[in-house]
Design a protein around this motif. Structure first.
Motif, PDB file in Angstrom:
ATOM      1  N   ARG A   2     144.981  -9.782  32.686  1.00 58.87           N
ATOM      2  CA  ARG A   2     143.664  -9.177  32.535  1.00 58.87           C
ATOM      3  C   ARG A   2     142.651 -10.271  32.186  1.00 58.87           C
ATOM      4  O   ARG A   2     142.927 -11.120  31.343  1.00 58.87           O
ATOM      5  N   ILE A  44     126.279  -8.509  33.198  1.00 59.20           N
ATOM      6  CA  ILE A  44     127.314  -7.504  33.396  1.00 59.20           C
ATOM      7  C   ILE A  44     128.629  -8.047  32.862  1.00 59.20           C
ATOM      8  O   ILE A  44     129.056  -9.142  33.226  1.00 59.20           O
ATOM      9  N   ARG A  45     129.246  -7.301  31.977  1.00 54.55           N
ATOM     10  CA  ARG A  45     130.557  -7.677  31.441  1.00 54.55           C
ATOM     11  C   ARG A  45     131.579  -6.675  31.938  1.00 54.55           C
ATOM     12  O   ARG A  45     131.329  -5.470  31.921  1.00 54.55           O
ATOM     13  N   LEU A  46     132.740  -7.145  32.371  1.00 54.79           N
ATOM     14  CA  LEU A  46     133.794  -6.232  32.817  1.00 54.79           C
ATOM     15  C   LEU A  46     135.162  -6.860  32.638  1.00 54.79           C
ATOM     16  O   LEU A  46     135.277  -8.059  32.381  1.00 54.79           O
ATOM     17  N   HIS A  47     136.173  -6.020  32.750  1.00 52.17           N
ATOM     18  CA  HIS A  47     137.553  -6.494  32.704  1.00 52.17           C
ATOM     19  C   HIS A  47     138.167  -6.330  34.084  1.00 52.17           C
ATOM     20  O   HIS A  47     137.901  -5.343  34.781  1.00 52.17           O
ATOM     21  N   LEU A  48     138.962  -7.325  34.477  1.00 51.14           N
ATOM     22  CA  LEU A  48     139.479  -7.373  35.833  1.00 51.14           C
ATOM     23  C   LEU A  48     140.967  -7.690  35.771  1.00 51.14           C
ATOM     24  O   LEU A  48     141.392  -8.592  35.064  1.00 51.14           O
ATOM     25  N   GLU A  49     141.742  -6.932  36.542  1.00 53.27           N
ATOM     26  CA  GLU A  49     143.183  -7.181  36.647  1.00 53.27           C
ATOM     27  C   GLU A  49     143.412  -8.086  37.862  1.00 53.27           C
ATOM     28  O   GLU A  49     142.956  -7.768  38.958  1.00 53.27           O
ATOM     29  N   ARG A  59     137.571 -12.584  43.232  1.00 50.19           N
ATOM     30  CA  ARG A  59     137.252 -11.148  43.279  1.00 50.19           C
ATOM     31  C   ARG A  59     135.922 -10.861  42.614  1.00 50.19           C
ATOM     32  O   ARG A  59     135.141 -10.044  43.089  1.00 50.19           O
ATOM     33  N   GLU A  62     133.172 -11.767  44.961  1.00 46.39           N
ATOM     34  CA  GLU A  62     133.014 -10.777  46.031  1.00 46.39           C
ATOM     35  C   GLU A  62     132.298  -9.520  45.514  1.00 46.39           C
ATOM     36  O   GLU A  62     131.449  -8.942  46.187  1.00 46.39           O
ATOM     37  N   LEU A  63     132.681  -9.139  44.286  1.00 50.06           N
ATOM     38  CA  LEU A  63     132.041  -8.006  43.618  1.00 50.06           C
ATOM     39  C   LEU A  63     130.532  -8.222  43.514  1.00 50.06           C
ATOM     40  O   LEU A  63     129.730  -7.303  43.752  1.00 50.06           O
ATOM     41  N   ARG A  66     128.906  -7.977  47.050  1.00 54.77           N
ATOM     42  CA  ARG A  66     128.934  -6.671  47.677  1.00 54.77           C
ATOM     43  C   ARG A  66     128.259  -5.574  46.867  1.00 54.77           C
ATOM     44  O   ARG A  66     127.865  -4.550  47.415  1.00 54.77           O
ATOM     45  N   LEU A  67     128.161  -5.751  45.542  1.00 52.66           N
ATOM     46  CA  LEU A  67     127.633  -4.641  44.738  1.00 52.66           C
ATOM     47  C   LEU A  67     126.627  -5.051  43.662  1.00 52.66           C
ATOM     48  O   LEU A  67     125.586  -4.419  43.519  1.00 52.66           O
ATOM     49  N   LEU A  68     126.928  -6.102  42.924  1.00 59.02           N
ATOM     50  CA  LEU A  68     126.133  -6.362  41.723  1.00 59.02           C
ATOM     51  C   LEU A  68     124.818  -7.082  41.992  1.00 59.02           C
ATOM     52  O   LEU A  68     123.839  -6.870  41.287  1.00 59.02           O
TER      53      LEU A  68
ATOM     54  N   LEU B  30     134.694   0.718  47.545  1.00 60.41           N
ATOM     55  CA  LEU B  30     134.481  -0.591  48.168  1.00 60.41           C
ATOM     56  C   LEU B  30     135.780  -1.395  48.256  1.00 60.41           C
ATOM     57  O   LEU B  30     135.786  -2.543  48.686  1.00 60.41           O
ATOM     58  N   PHE B  32     137.759  -2.196  45.599  1.00 57.54           N
ATOM     59  CA  PHE B  32     138.074  -2.966  44.400  1.00 57.54           C
ATOM     60  C   PHE B  32     138.919  -2.135  43.447  1.00 57.54           C
ATOM     61  O   PHE B  32     138.496  -1.055  43.027  1.00 57.54           O
ATOM     62  N   GLY B  34     141.431  -2.233  39.810  1.00 55.60           N
ATOM     63  CA  GLY B  34     141.721  -3.024  38.611  1.00 55.60           C
ATOM     64  C   GLY B  34     140.502  -3.510  37.866  1.00 55.60           C
ATOM     65  O   GLY B  34     140.596  -4.459  37.091  1.00 55.60           O
ATOM     66  N   VAL B  35     139.351  -2.869  38.097  1.00 50.56           N
ATOM     67  CA  VAL B  35     138.162  -3.232  37.328  1.00 50.56           C
ATOM     68  C   VAL B  35     137.898  -2.135  36.291  1.00 50.56           C
ATOM     69  O   VAL B  35     137.942  -0.955  36.624  1.00 50.56           O
ATOM     70  N   ALA B  36     137.674  -2.520  35.053  1.00 53.28           N
ATOM     71  CA  ALA B  36     137.452  -1.527  33.999  1.00 53.28           C
ATOM     72  C   ALA B  36     136.418  -2.048  33.006  1.00 53.28           C
ATOM     73  O   ALA B  36     136.037  -3.221  33.045  1.00 53.28           O
ATOM     74  N   ASP B  37     135.991  -1.154  32.121  1.00 55.07           N
ATOM     75  CA  ASP B  37     135.107  -1.511  31.007  1.00 55.07           C
ATOM     76  C   ASP B  37     133.838  -2.221  31.455  1.00 55.07           C
ATOM     77  O   ASP B  37     133.430  -3.231  30.861  1.00 55.07           O
ATOM     78  N   VAL B  38     133.200  -1.718  32.509  1.00 53.90           N
ATOM     79  CA  VAL B  38     131.965  -2.341  32.995  1.00 53.90           C
ATOM     80  C   VAL B  38     130.814  -1.979  32.057  1.00 53.90           C
ATOM     81  O   VAL B  38     130.557  -0.799  31.795  1.00 53.90           O
ATOM     82  N   ARG B  39     130.132  -2.979  31.562  1.00 57.27           N
ATOM     83  CA  ARG B  39     128.963  -2.764  30.698  1.00 57.27           C
ATOM     84  C   ARG B  39     127.805  -3.597  31.246  1.00 57.27           C
ATOM     85  O   ARG B  39     127.970  -4.775  31.539  1.00 57.27           O
ATOM     86  N   VAL B  40     126.654  -2.975  31.365  1.00 54.20           N
ATOM     87  CA  VAL B  40     125.491  -3.684  31.897  1.00 54.20           C
ATOM     88  C   VAL B  40     124.457  -3.868  30.794  1.00 54.20           C
ATOM     89  O   VAL B  40     124.090  -2.904  30.119  1.00 54.20           O
ATOM     90  N   GLY B  41     124.024  -5.078  30.604  1.00 55.85           N
ATOM     91  CA  GLY B  41     122.997  -5.357  29.617  1.00 55.85           C
ATOM     92  C   GLY B  41     121.893  -6.188  30.234  1.00 55.85           C
ATOM     93  O   GLY B  41     121.866  -6.408  31.443  1.00 55.85           O
TER      94      GLY B  41
END
Lengths: 87, 87
Positions: A2, A44-49, A59, A62-63, A66-68, B30, B32, B34-41
């Protein structure tokens, strides 16, 4: 594994930043002098497996594409670090 | 002296983050996983004129409390560094 991913998305040089301009114009009325070049972006903060750090970095990139972030008007910067306590 | 100030404003723990949730829900479509805990600031960058680094740090903190962040629902973090090439 993670990973913790931090993405900064900000306007490209030369692209108008109305939020930053609004903040800058509001400051003198609040008694703040000497503030300039205010730019507002997103963090943007996130967790990635992912199996390893290189894959996590790819990844996350790419994120962003494509999105952010909108690459026509925005740039992005990605930082990846392993999350402690996960194997 | 001129200082470069970076402020991160993010939602307090437990406060809903609809933008982060929207991103998280859009990801599987899309491709993706395995992405979790997304926080936007928000990330705010600015330049500040101040006699020394301590004063710059204090003024940036006051700026956050009075304009950039809403302490009821948001936390902020300030980083200050001298701008190269200014005396």
């Amino acid at each position: 594994m993670r990973f913790s991913v931090v993405v900064e998305v900000s306007g490209l040089e030369g692209i108008a930043d109305p939020e930053g301009q609004t903040i800058e114009r509001a400051l003198p009325a609040l008694g703040f002098e000497g503030v300039a070049d205010v730019r507002v972006g997103k963090l943007i903060r996130l967790h990635l497996e992912a199996p390893d750090e290189t894959t996590a970095y790819e990844r996350a990139g790419e994120l962003c594409r494509r999105l952010l972030a909108n690459p026509v008007i925005e740039r992005y910067e990605v930082a990846v670090s392993p999350l402690a306590g996960t194997g």
